[in-house]
Design an enzyme around this catalytic site. Structure first.
Site, mmCIF file in Angstrom:
data_model
loop_
_atom_site.group_PDB
_atom_site.id
_atom_site.type_symbol
_atom_site.label_atom_id
_atom_site.label_comp_id
_atom_site.label_asym_id
_atom_site.label_seq_id
_atom_site.Cartn_x
_atom_site.Cartn_y
_atom_site.Cartn_z
ATOM 1 N N GLY A 1 -4.252 4.348 0.625
ATOM 2 C CA GLY A 1 -4.483 5.304 1.698
ATOM 3 C C GLY A 1 -5.959 5.648 1.673
ATOM 4 O O GLY A 1 -6.801 4.778 1.459
ATOM 5 N N GLU A 2 -6.287 6.911 1.802
ATOM 6 C CA GLU A 2 -7.680 7.352 1.726
ATOM 7 C C GLU A 2 -7.746 8.410 0.639
ATOM 8 O O GLU A 2 -7.127 9.466 0.754
ATOM 9 C CB GLU A 2 -8.125 7.894 3.093
ATOM 10 C CG GLU A 2 -9.621 7.778 3.328
ATOM 11 C CD GLU A 2 -10.411 8.781 2.495
ATOM 12 O OE1 GLU A 2 -11.367 8.366 1.809
ATOM 13 O OE2 GLU A 2 -10.065 9.969 2.522
ATOM 14 N N SER A 3 -8.470 8.126 -0.441
ATOM 15 C CA SER A 3 -8.355 8.933 -1.661
ATOM 16 C C SER A 3 -8.760 10.393 -1.470
ATOM 17 O O SER A 3 -8.125 11.290 -2.036
ATOM 18 C CB SER A 3 -9.158 8.302 -2.793
ATOM 19 O OG SER A 3 -10.530 8.198 -2.456
ATOM 20 N N CYS B 1 -4.787 0.733 -4.991
ATOM 21 C CA CYS B 1 -5.951 0.978 -4.134
ATOM 22 C C CYS B 1 -6.405 2.438 -4.265
ATOM 23 O O CYS B 1 -6.918 2.816 -5.299
ATOM 24 C CB CYS B 1 -5.663 0.546 -2.696
ATOM 25 S SG CYS B 1 -7.166 0.331 -1.709
ATOM 26 N N ARG C 1 -15.400 3.696 -5.461
ATOM 27 C CA ARG C 1 -14.731 3.718 -4.153
ATOM 28 C C ARG C 1 -15.346 2.684 -3.215
ATOM 29 O O ARG C 1 -16.554 2.464 -3.244
ATOM 30 C CB ARG C 1 -14.882 5.091 -3.497
ATOM 31 C CG ARG C 1 -14.020 6.173 -4.072
ATOM 32 C CD ARG C 1 -14.272 7.507 -3.371
ATOM 33 N NE ARG C 1 -13.697 7.525 -2.038
ATOM 34 C CZ ARG C 1 -14.348 7.901 -0.942
ATOM 35 N NH1 ARG C 1 -15.600 8.275 -0.996
ATOM 36 N NH2 ARG C 1 -13.730 7.901 0.220
ATOM 37 N N ILE D 1 -8.040 -4.168 0.701
ATOM 38 C CA ILE D 1 -8.412 -3.484 1.946
ATOM 39 C C ILE D 1 -9.263 -2.270 1.582
ATOM 40 O O ILE D 1 -8.756 -1.309 1.003
ATOM 41 C CB ILE D 1 -7.163 -3.047 2.734
ATOM 42 C CG1 ILE D 1 -6.236 -4.240 3.005
ATOM 43 C CG2 ILE D 1 -7.571 -2.362 4.041
ATOM 44 C CD1 ILE D 1 -4.857 -3.859 3.490
ATOM 45 N N HIS E 1 -3.157 -4.362 -2.962
ATOM 46 C CA HIS E 1 -1.901 -3.847 -2.417
ATOM 47 C C HIS E 1 -0.744 -4.796 -2.729
ATOM 48 O O HIS E 1 -0.416 -5.664 -1.913
ATOM 49 C CB HIS E 1 -2.030 -3.689 -0.897
ATOM 50 C CG HIS E 1 -2.956 -2.600 -0.478
ATOM 51 N ND1 HIS E 1 -2.530 -1.316 -0.225
ATOM 52 C CD2 HIS E 1 -4.301 -2.596 -0.289
ATOM 53 C CE1 HIS E 1 -3.570 -0.567 0.115
ATOM 54 N NE2 HIS E 1 -4.654 -1.313 0.076
ATOM 55 N N GLU F 1 2.272 -4.226 -2.604
ATOM 56 C CA GLU F 1 3.437 -3.929 -1.760
ATOM 57 C C GLU F 1 3.454 -4.743 -0.473
ATOM 58 O O GLU F 1 4.456 -4.769 0.233
ATOM 59 C CB GLU F 1 3.505 -2.427 -1.444
ATOM 60 C CG GLU F 1 2.485 -1.903 -0.448
ATOM 61 C CD GLU F 1 1.094 -1.686 -1.025
ATOM 62 O OE1 GLU F 1 0.245 -1.149 -0.295
ATOM 63 O OE2 GLU F 1 0.832 -2.047 -2.195
#
Length: 198
Positions: free
Chosen positions: A48-50, A80, A109, A137, A178, A180
């Site tokens: 996601g976005e940390s 990620c 990051r 990504i 990722h 998943e």
């Protein structure tokens, strides 16, 4: 009694992790409340976005319960942004960047660049016979690891060759990529084995 693995569901690719975990025969559930953190045998912190994820975890009163469970030995797998959330130290983070912590690593990051620099590569992964197809990504990489951290995978080729992209320290595991996406459940299987063995 079946193993319950939660997926932190404040932001990111939650459904994909739930699907893979369910396919491995564990009870997979979303985690949005402190009581749900307590009910888990293991936890996945998705991509996601940390910075957003940390702010939402703080807003949902989840950061302290998560930190406490990690201190108590809860197995956690970060992918990620989840790797960033588990890192003790973050390079190129925001001034107020918060993490759950627990992994003795320094993570950078967006190390591989922006969204347009996303890529895929087959990686050798410690303990797995066949390479893992990894999707990166806007991914971080690990700049440095502590003495207790086992390196599980590194980038094979290109300008980032040799960069660390998967680690484990005791009950904590993290990947820059990722697992998943792509239909290969073996990295999740490693985590499930870790949870069931703890």
């Amino acid at each position: 009694m079946s193993t319950t693995i939660g997926v932190l569901a404040v932001q990111g690719d939650v459904r994909e992790h739930l699907r893979v975990l369910g396919g491995l025969g564990v009870r997979a559930t979303t985690v949005r409340r402190p009581s749900e953190v307590e009910a888990c045998d293991g936890l996945v912190v998705p991509g996601g976005e940390s910075t957003t994820m940390a702010k939402l975890a703080r807003a949902f009163d989840l950061l302290e319960p998560l930190r406490q469970r990690v201190k108590e030995g809860l197995p956690v797998f970060g992918t990620c942004a989840g790797m960033i959330m588990l890192a003790d130290r973050v390079e190129d983070g925001t001034a107020d960047q918060e993490t759950i912590g627990g992994l003795d690593i320094t993570v950078r990051r967006n190390a591989f660049g922006r969204q347009v620099d996303s890529f895929e590569e087959d990686l050798s992964f410690e303990g797995l016979a066949e390479p893992v197809h990894a999707v990166f990504i806007r991914a971080p990489w690990v700049e440095a690891v502590g003495s207790e951290v086992e390196v599980l995978a590194r980038v094979n080729s290109g300008p980032a060759a040799g960069r660390i992209v998967a680690v484990r320290q005791g009950p904590l595991m993290a990947t820059s990529f990722h697992p998943e996406v792509g239909g290969d459940p073996r990295v999740h299987r490693r985590f499930v084995d870790l949870v069931e063995g703890s």
